[in-house]
Enzyme design. Structure first.
Site, PDB file in Angstrom:
ATOM      1  N   ARG A 101       1.049  -1.318   0.009  1.00 13.68           N
ATOM      2  CA  ARG A 101      -0.095  -0.040  -0.118  1.00 13.68           C
ATOM      3  C   ARG A 101       1.042   1.106   0.069  1.00 13.68           C
ATOM      4  O   ARG A 101       1.653   1.345   0.953  1.00 13.68           O
ATOM      5  CB  ARG A 101      -1.032   0.138   1.226  1.00 13.68           C
ATOM      6  CG  ARG A 101      -1.600   1.453   1.531  1.00 13.68           C
ATOM      7  CD  ARG A 101      -2.659   1.183   2.461  1.00 13.68           C
ATOM      8  NE  ARG A 101      -3.850   0.650   2.026  1.00 13.68           N
ATOM      9  CZ  ARG A 101      -5.143   0.609   2.277  1.00 13.68           C
ATOM     10  NH1 ARG A 101      -5.263   1.307   3.581  1.00 13.68           N
ATOM     11  NH2 ARG A 101      -6.132  -0.055   1.996  1.00 13.68           N
ATOM     12  N   HIS A 128      -7.426   0.954  -6.448  1.00 18.56           N
ATOM     13  CA  HIS A 128      -7.229   0.134  -5.245  1.00 18.56           C
ATOM     14  C   HIS A 128      -8.035  -1.208  -5.817  1.00 18.56           C
ATOM     15  O   HIS A 128      -9.382  -1.487  -5.391  1.00 18.56           O
ATOM     16  CB  HIS A 128      -8.378   0.829  -4.251  1.00 18.56           C
ATOM     17  CG  HIS A 128      -8.300   0.048  -3.030  1.00 18.56           C
ATOM     18  ND1 HIS A 128      -7.435  -0.922  -2.661  1.00 18.56           N
ATOM     19  CD2 HIS A 128      -8.923   0.528  -1.877  1.00 18.56           C
ATOM     20  CE1 HIS A 128      -7.595  -1.232  -1.279  1.00 18.56           C
ATOM     21  NE2 HIS A 128      -8.478  -0.411  -0.680  1.00 18.56           N
ATOM     22  N   GLN A 131      -9.958  -4.090  -3.405  1.00 13.13           N
ATOM     23  CA  GLN A 131     -11.254  -3.734  -3.182  1.00 13.13           C
ATOM     24  C   GLN A 131     -12.304  -3.808  -4.259  1.00 13.13           C
ATOM     25  O   GLN A 131     -13.473  -4.391  -3.748  1.00 13.13           O
ATOM     26  CB  GLN A 131     -11.051  -2.017  -2.726  1.00 13.13           C
ATOM     27  CG  GLN A 131     -12.593  -1.671  -2.326  1.00 13.13           C
ATOM     28  CD  GLN A 131     -12.789  -2.111  -0.913  1.00 13.13           C
ATOM     29  OE1 GLN A 131     -12.156  -2.010   0.003  1.00 13.13           O
ATOM     30  NE2 GLN A 131     -14.074  -2.396  -0.513  1.00 13.13           N
ATOM     31  N   ASP A 224     -17.038   6.789  -1.839  1.00 10.54           N
ATOM     32  CA  ASP A 224     -15.945   6.727  -0.773  1.00 10.54           C
ATOM     33  C   ASP A 224     -15.659   8.191  -0.044  1.00 10.54           C
ATOM     34  O   ASP A 224     -16.351   9.032  -0.475  1.00 10.54           O
ATOM     35  CB  ASP A 224     -14.827   6.551  -1.759  1.00 10.54           C
ATOM     36  CG  ASP A 224     -13.513   6.412  -1.199  1.00 10.54           C
ATOM     37  OD1 ASP A 224     -13.303   5.746  -0.062  1.00 10.54           O
ATOM     38  OD2 ASP A 224     -12.525   6.345  -1.832  1.00 10.54           O
ATOM     39  N   CYS A 264     -16.063   1.216   0.446  1.00 12.49           N
ATOM     40  CA  CYS A 264     -14.894   0.480   0.726  1.00 12.49           C
ATOM     41  C   CYS A 264     -14.614   0.801   2.127  1.00 12.49           C
ATOM     42  O   CYS A 264     -13.828  -0.366   2.667  1.00 12.49           O
ATOM     43  CB  CYS A 264     -13.865   0.933  -0.131  1.00 12.49           C
ATOM     44  SG  CYS A 264     -13.310   2.469   0.164  1.00 12.49           S
ATOM     45  N   ARG A 292     -13.143  -8.767   1.254  1.00  7.33           N
ATOM     46  CA  ARG A 292     -11.824  -8.542   1.127  1.00  7.33           C
ATOM     47  C   ARG A 292     -11.051  -9.587   1.128  1.00  7.33           C
ATOM     48  O   ARG A 292     -10.030 -10.226   0.659  1.00  7.33           O
ATOM     49  CB  ARG A 292     -11.355  -7.637   2.021  1.00  7.33           C
ATOM     50  CG  ARG A 292     -11.884  -5.972   1.616  1.00  7.33           C
ATOM     51  CD  ARG A 292     -11.268  -5.605   0.388  1.00  7.33           C
ATOM     52  NE  ARG A 292     -10.047  -5.316   0.438  1.00  7.33           N
ATOM     53  CZ  ARG A 292      -9.203  -4.282   0.889  1.00  7.33           C
ATOM     54  NH1 ARG A 292      -9.818  -3.385   1.263  1.00  7.33           N
ATOM     55  NH2 ARG A 292      -7.817  -4.218   0.782  1.00  7.33           N
TER      56      ARG A 292
END
Ligand code: CP
Ligand code: NVA
Length: 307
Positions: A101, A128, A131, A224, A264, A292
């Site tokens: 990340r 991402h 996700q 988001d 998310c 996930r």
């Protein structure tokens, strides 16, 4: 050939479907795949904070028979002290896969170029993709299909989640509608790429400058945070710029009556979504967060077989 998963279209539509199929299988039988038996070690590097990603990858590696090694880049030689290429060469000789990340997406490409083992993007400034795999799994579980469904993303349409929804959902043959205010619209290059993918797989892409066009008749509504990691200094301006973009019960009425709501997480109730919606009957956020784990296990197991 060593394969990597740095962005949503690093896999084909058929490969995406295969990973999702295996995720469903692993959800039913969590210990049925053991690619890291030994145990082999998998490095999880974090330049940004995380709850879900850290937990789901650590649990996932252990479920697959391996040992997760969590590296906070602040306490390592990374982050300006040692180059990404040299770090990649060191890690690649000792770990089975590298999950990272980070901020700039280019770092992931450099890591992949030099590691000699699969590298997975667990969030960069641009994408991402893990996700999105979890989100597609969640949609499939709730709707029984992906292709042909309309997904509406409302909010910061220029961020990593928007980019990944555009590319990843187009790959799944979905109709992707995104809405963001001026200054927060997706990059033209991303939209063009998503359109090409959508054309090939029977989906579509639409970009709106207001939420209603995007959300109308949507099967899935997503948003988001308006302030992604690294953008904290812009908070005051962003809160002003995103006025009118909160997904509340009134706006949700424009979507199909059986629409699901996803996020998310982490979520900021009262900003991008009202508490009534995120904690209400349309919301499937806890399934999404759990998925996930299953989606990433399928991804890691699949990558281990390609190497
Ligand atoms: N959704 C997500 O990636 O959550 P974390 O930042 O907690 O990992
Ligand atoms: N867009 C958000 C996603 C968090 C999981 C961020 O990058 O901070």
């Amino acid at each position: 050939m060593v394969r990597h998963f740095l962005k949503d279209d690093d896999i084909t539509a058929a490969e995406q479907a295969e990973i999702l199929r295996r995720a469903l299988e692993l959800k039913q039988a969590p210990y049925s795949a053991r690619p890291f038996e030994g145990p082999k070690t998998v490095a999880l590097i974090f330049d940004k904070t995380s709850t879900r990603t850290r937990v789901s990858f650590a649990v996932g590696v252990a479920d697959l028979g391996g040992s997760p090694l969590i590296i906070d880049s602040q306490s390592s030689q990374m982050g300006g002290k040692e180059s990404v290429a040299d770090t990649a060469r060191v890690l690649g000789r000792q770990v089975a896969q590298i999950i990272w990340r980070t901020y700039a997406h280019a770092g992931l490409e450099e890591m992949a170029q030099h590691a000699g083992v699969p590298v997975i993007n667990s969030l960069s400034d641009d994408y991402h993709p893990c996700q999105i795999l979890a989100d597609l799994l969640t949609i499939f579980e709730h709707k029984g299909k992906l292709a042909g469904l309309k997904i509406a993303y409302i909010g910061d349409a220029a961020n990593n989640m928007a980019n990944s929804y555009l590319i990843g959902c187009a790959l799944a043959g979905m109709n992707v509608a995104v809405a963001g205010p001026a200054g927060y619209q997706p990059d033209h290059g991303i939209v063009a790429r998503a359109e090409l993918i959508a054309d090939k797989h029977g989906g579509s892409v639409e970009v709106f400058g207001e939420p209603i066009g995007a959300i109308t008749d949507a099967d899935i509504v997503v948003t988001d945070t308006w302030i992604s990691m690294g953008q904290e200094a812009e908070k005051a301006k962003r809160l002003e710029d995103f006025a009118g973009y909160t997904i509340d019960a009134e706006l949700m009425k424009r979507a199909k009556s059986d629409a699901i709501f996803m996020h998310c997480l982490p979520a900021y109730r009262g900003y991008e979504v009202s508490a009534e919606v995120i904690d209400g009957p349309h919301s499937v956020i806890w399934d999404e967060a759990e998925n996930r784990l299953h989606a990433q296990k399928a991804l890691m197991a699949w990558l281990a077989e390609q190497a």
